[in-house]
Scaffold this motif. Structure first.
Motif, PDB file in Angstrom:
ATOM      1  N   SER A   1      -2.916   1.568  -2.313  1.00 55.73           N
ATOM      2  CA  SER A   1      -2.747   2.837  -1.527  1.00 55.73           C
ATOM      3  C   SER A   1      -1.499   3.687  -1.459  1.00 55.73           C
ATOM      4  CB  SER A   1      -3.296   2.675  -0.210  1.00 55.73           C
ATOM      5  OG  SER A   1      -2.292   2.129   0.223  1.00 55.73           O
ATOM      6  N   PHE A   2      -0.863   2.508  -2.877  1.00 53.28           N
ATOM      7  CA  PHE A   2       0.840   3.214  -2.248  1.00 53.28           C
ATOM      8  C   PHE A   2       0.490   4.770  -3.450  1.00 53.28           C
ATOM      9  CE2 PHE A   2       4.134   3.959  -5.602  1.00 53.28           C
ATOM     10  CZ  PHE A   2       5.167   4.109  -4.290  1.00 53.28           C
TER      11      PHE A   2
ATOM     12  N   GLY B   1       5.936  -2.235  -0.204  1.00 58.80           N
ATOM     13  CA  GLY B   1       5.571  -2.766  -2.257  1.00 58.80           C
ATOM     14  C   GLY B   1       4.816  -1.307  -2.724  1.00 58.80           C
TER      15      GLY B   1
ATOM     16  N   LYS C   1       0.937  -1.648  -3.586  1.00 64.11           N
ATOM     17  CA  LYS C   1      -0.309  -2.354  -2.866  1.00 64.11           C
ATOM     18  C   LYS C   1      -1.269  -1.500  -3.963  1.00 64.11           C
ATOM     19  CE  LYS C   1       1.817  -3.084   1.589  1.00 64.11           C
ATOM     20  NZ  LYS C   1       2.339  -2.371   2.739  1.00 64.11           N
TER      21      LYS C   1
END
Length: 156
Positions: free
Chosen positions: A15-16, A10, A13
């Protein structure tokens, strides 16, 4: 030359982007493949434009599944797209500091039987497009295991 493959699960997100920037800082990849982004279209471009790479190929998701991005640094490699589907991106990579080139395939193969057949047929077609060294990377382990069993005559 580093190539990273990451199953992000994903791209939206929180934190991506932090993870991508940190991985890029630590490992300095020339090519970065992100699998299972669950994001396509203009939103995929919007997110990847904020990442530390200047080249990108995005594949659409299948509903809320899949999503495959191939990112690279144009100052180190030249990428020429050969073919792509929702399950795969095939490119020719030329290293700018040398005369070296090879084929690279980023793969996020479907677990569904119909799409698997399409995937295997596509690989056969890509084989006919070149006679260069070829690197395939991504999520396909289960598929290769089943394919090997089928070739050996075992039940799948």
């Amino acid at each position: 030359m580093n190539i990273l493959i990451w199953n992000s699960r994903g791209a939206l997100k929180p934190s991506f982007q932090t993870y991508i920037h940190e991985l890029a800082r630590r490992h300095d990849p020339v090519i970065f493949v992100i699998i299972e982004t669950k994001l396509g279209g203009s939103k995929a471009k919007e997110v990847s434009d904020r990442l530390p790479f200047d080249g990108a190929i995005h594949m659409e998701t299948i509903g809320f599944f899949g999503g495959l991005w191939l990112l690279w640094n144009e100052d180190k490699v030249e990428i020429r797209e050969l073919a792509k589907t929702e399950q795969e991106i095939h490119v020719e990579v030329k290293v700018l500091t040398s005369n070296l080139s090879w084929i690279f395939s980023a793969i996020y193969a479907s677990p569904r039987s119909e799409e698997r057949c399409i995937f295997w047929n596509n690989l056969a077609k890509v084989t006919e497009l070149h006679n260069k060294p070829w690197i395939m990377a991504g999520i396909l382990t289960n598929l290769l295991f089943r394919r090997i069993n089928l070739v050996e005559g075992a039940l799948v």
